[in-house]
Design a protein around this motif. Structure first.
Motif, PDB file in Angstrom:
ATOM      1  N   SER A   1     137.310  71.430  14.907  1.00 55.97           N
ATOM      2  CA  SER A   1     137.504  70.799  16.171  1.00 55.97           C
ATOM      3  C   SER A   1     136.188  70.620  16.789  1.00 55.97           C
ATOM      4  N   VAL A   2     136.313  69.438  17.663  1.00 56.74           N
ATOM      5  CA  VAL A   2     134.888  68.969  18.422  1.00 56.74           C
ATOM      6  C   VAL A   2     135.309  68.926  19.636  1.00 56.74           C
ATOM      7  N   PRO A   3     134.196  69.245  20.720  1.00 58.33           N
ATOM      8  CA  PRO A   3     134.529  68.999  22.010  1.00 58.33           C
ATOM      9  C   PRO A   3     134.245  67.570  22.581  1.00 58.33           C
ATOM     10  N   VAL A   4     134.984  67.157  23.662  1.00 59.14           N
ATOM     11  CA  VAL A   4     135.014  65.815  24.056  1.00 59.14           C
ATOM     12  C   VAL A   4     134.862  66.044  25.631  1.00 59.14           C
ATOM     13  N   THR A   5     134.098  65.425  26.371  1.00 54.91           N
ATOM     14  CA  THR A   5     134.058  65.746  27.810  1.00 54.91           C
ATOM     15  C   THR A   5     134.247  64.374  28.371  1.00 54.91           C
ATOM     16  N   LEU A   6     135.395  64.146  29.228  1.00 56.57           N
ATOM     17  CA  LEU A   6     136.028  63.020  29.923  1.00 56.57           C
ATOM     18  C   LEU A   6     135.373  63.148  31.386  1.00 56.57           C
ATOM     19  N   ARG A   7     134.779  61.806  31.762  1.00 57.09           N
ATOM     20  CA  ARG A   7     134.177  61.600  33.273  1.00 57.09           C
ATOM     21  C   ARG A   7     134.894  60.708  33.965  1.00 57.09           C
ATOM     22  N   PHE A   8     135.120  61.170  35.294  1.00 60.28           N
ATOM     23  CA  PHE A   8     136.082  60.253  36.181  1.00 60.28           C
ATOM     24  C   PHE A   8     135.266  59.900  37.237  1.00 60.28           C
ATOM     25  N   ALA A   9     135.783  58.667  37.571  1.00 64.11           N
ATOM     26  CA  ALA A   9     135.032  58.050  38.868  1.00 64.11           C
ATOM     27  C   ALA A   9     134.903  58.876  40.079  1.00 64.11           C
ATOM     28  N   ASP A  10     135.563  60.166  40.712  1.00 60.84           N
ATOM     29  CA  ASP A  10     135.345  60.856  41.695  1.00 60.84           C
ATOM     30  C   ASP A  10     134.473  61.940  41.467  1.00 60.84           C
ATOM     31  N   GLY A  11     133.764  61.943  39.880  1.00 58.75           N
ATOM     32  CA  GLY A  11     132.825  63.040  39.730  1.00 58.75           C
ATOM     33  C   GLY A  11     133.365  64.061  38.772  1.00 58.75           C
ATOM     34  N   ALA A  12     134.879  64.140  38.801  1.00 59.14           N
ATOM     35  CA  ALA A  12     135.426  65.418  38.087  1.00 59.14           C
ATOM     36  C   ALA A  12     135.073  65.080  36.663  1.00 59.14           C
ATOM     37  N   ILE A  13     134.916  66.177  35.810  1.00 62.58           N
ATOM     38  CA  ILE A  13     134.739  66.064  34.349  1.00 62.58           C
ATOM     39  C   ILE A  13     135.856  67.192  33.821  1.00 62.58           C
ATOM     40  N   LEU A  14     136.232  66.756  32.561  1.00 63.90           N
ATOM     41  CA  LEU A  14     137.365  67.505  31.978  1.00 63.90           C
ATOM     42  C   LEU A  14     136.806  67.590  30.422  1.00 63.90           C
ATOM     43  N   THR A  15     136.858  68.784  30.087  1.00 69.08           N
ATOM     44  CA  THR A  15     136.272  69.065  28.590  1.00 69.08           C
ATOM     45  C   THR A  15     137.449  69.582  27.742  1.00 69.08           C
ATOM     46  N   ALA A  16     137.626  69.235  26.458  1.00 64.29           N
ATOM     47  CA  ALA A  16     138.737  69.880  25.623  1.00 64.29           C
ATOM     48  C   ALA A  16     138.386  69.738  24.261  1.00 64.29           C
ATOM     49  N   LEU A  17     138.716  70.430  23.467  1.00 64.75           N
ATOM     50  CA  LEU A  17     138.283  70.567  22.051  1.00 64.75           C
ATOM     51  C   LEU A  17     139.640  69.547  21.065  1.00 64.75           C
ATOM     52  N   PHE A  18     138.853  68.730  20.402  1.00 62.17           N
ATOM     53  CA  PHE A  18     139.618  67.876  19.484  1.00 62.17           C
ATOM     54  C   PHE A  18     139.838  68.433  17.968  1.00 62.17           C
ATOM     55  N   PRO A  19     140.924  68.712  17.516  1.00 57.70           N
ATOM     56  CA  PRO A  19     141.232  69.210  16.347  1.00 57.70           C
ATOM     57  C   PRO A  19     140.810  67.636  15.525  1.00 57.70           C
ATOM     58  N   VAL A  20     140.106  67.716  14.171  1.00 55.48           N
ATOM     59  CA  VAL A  20     139.795  66.490  13.387  1.00 55.48           C
ATOM     60  C   VAL A  20     140.799  66.272  12.371  1.00 55.48           C
ATOM     61  N   ARG A  21     141.599  65.494  12.270  1.00 55.64           N
ATOM     62  CA  ARG A  21     142.175  65.219  10.929  1.00 55.64           C
ATOM     63  C   ARG A  21     141.958  64.145  10.167  1.00 55.64           C
ATOM     64  N   ASN A  22     142.563  63.997   8.871  1.00 54.55           N
ATOM     65  CA  ASN A  22     142.154  62.902   8.034  1.00 54.55           C
ATOM     66  C   ASN A  22     142.859  61.740   8.351  1.00 54.55           C
ATOM     67  N   ALA A  23     142.811  60.681   7.251  1.00 51.43           N
ATOM     68  CA  ALA A  23     143.434  59.509   7.449  1.00 51.43           C
ATOM     69  C   ALA A  23     144.886  59.438   7.535  1.00 51.43           C
ATOM     70  N   THR A  24     145.503  60.381   6.835  1.00 49.75           N
ATOM     71  CA  THR A  24     146.889  60.680   6.796  1.00 49.75           C
ATOM     72  C   THR A  24     147.426  61.494   7.993  1.00 49.75           C
TER      73      THR A  24
END
Ligand SMILES: [Cu+2]
Length: 135
Positions: free
Chosen positions: A110-133
């Motif tokens: 799983s890898v972390p991703v941080t999303l940034r919003f126009a109002d300055g808010a940030i949201l971080t979540a772990l994304f599981p990684v899957r293969n092509a299928t």
């Protein structure tokens, strides 16, 4: 109404929630695509303006569009999530595009991703990684 106080600390992403998030890694040498649902339980529209991850050389907001049956991807500078609404990031539509995936971007991890919003808010979540299928 929120007034800026001059402090540069990110605002908590109140009312914003990620669900069903994952990355699809087809091959380590190709960009990986990230999918999720972004929900906004607040009474104001919120605008996503960027994303980043330590597992990617660069992480961009993309959209797949089809033109006369030909599919291509375009960069998207901002995506608005309506008040009390949600936006789907899914194959064939909006997605995150992870350029130059690093070794952490590996199926089963799983890898972390941080999303940034126009109002300055940030949201971080772990994304599981899957293969092509999708496994
Ligand atoms: Cu893309």
């Amino acid at each position: 109404m929120f007034l800026a106080t001059g402090a540069a600390a990110p605002l908590p992403a109140q009312g914003l929630e990620l669900s069903g998030q994952w990355f699809r890694l087809i091959m380590p040498s190709l960009p990986a695509a990230g999918y999720f649902t972004l929900s906004n339980a607040s009474s104001m529209a919120r605008t996503l303006v960027g994303a980043q991850s330590p597992a990617c050389g660069m992480l961009m907001l993309h959209r797949s569009v089809s033109n006369n049956g030909e599919e291509r991807m375009v960069m998207v500078p901002r995506i608005t999530v309506p008040a009390h609404g949600n936006v789907q990031f899914a194959p064939g539509g909006y997605h995150l595009m992870c350029l130059s995936p690093r070794p952490a971007m590996s199926p089963g991890q799983s890898v972390p991703v941080t999303l940034r919003f126009a109002d300055g808010a940030i949201l971080t979540a772990l994304f599981p990684v899957r293969n092509a299928t999708g496994k």
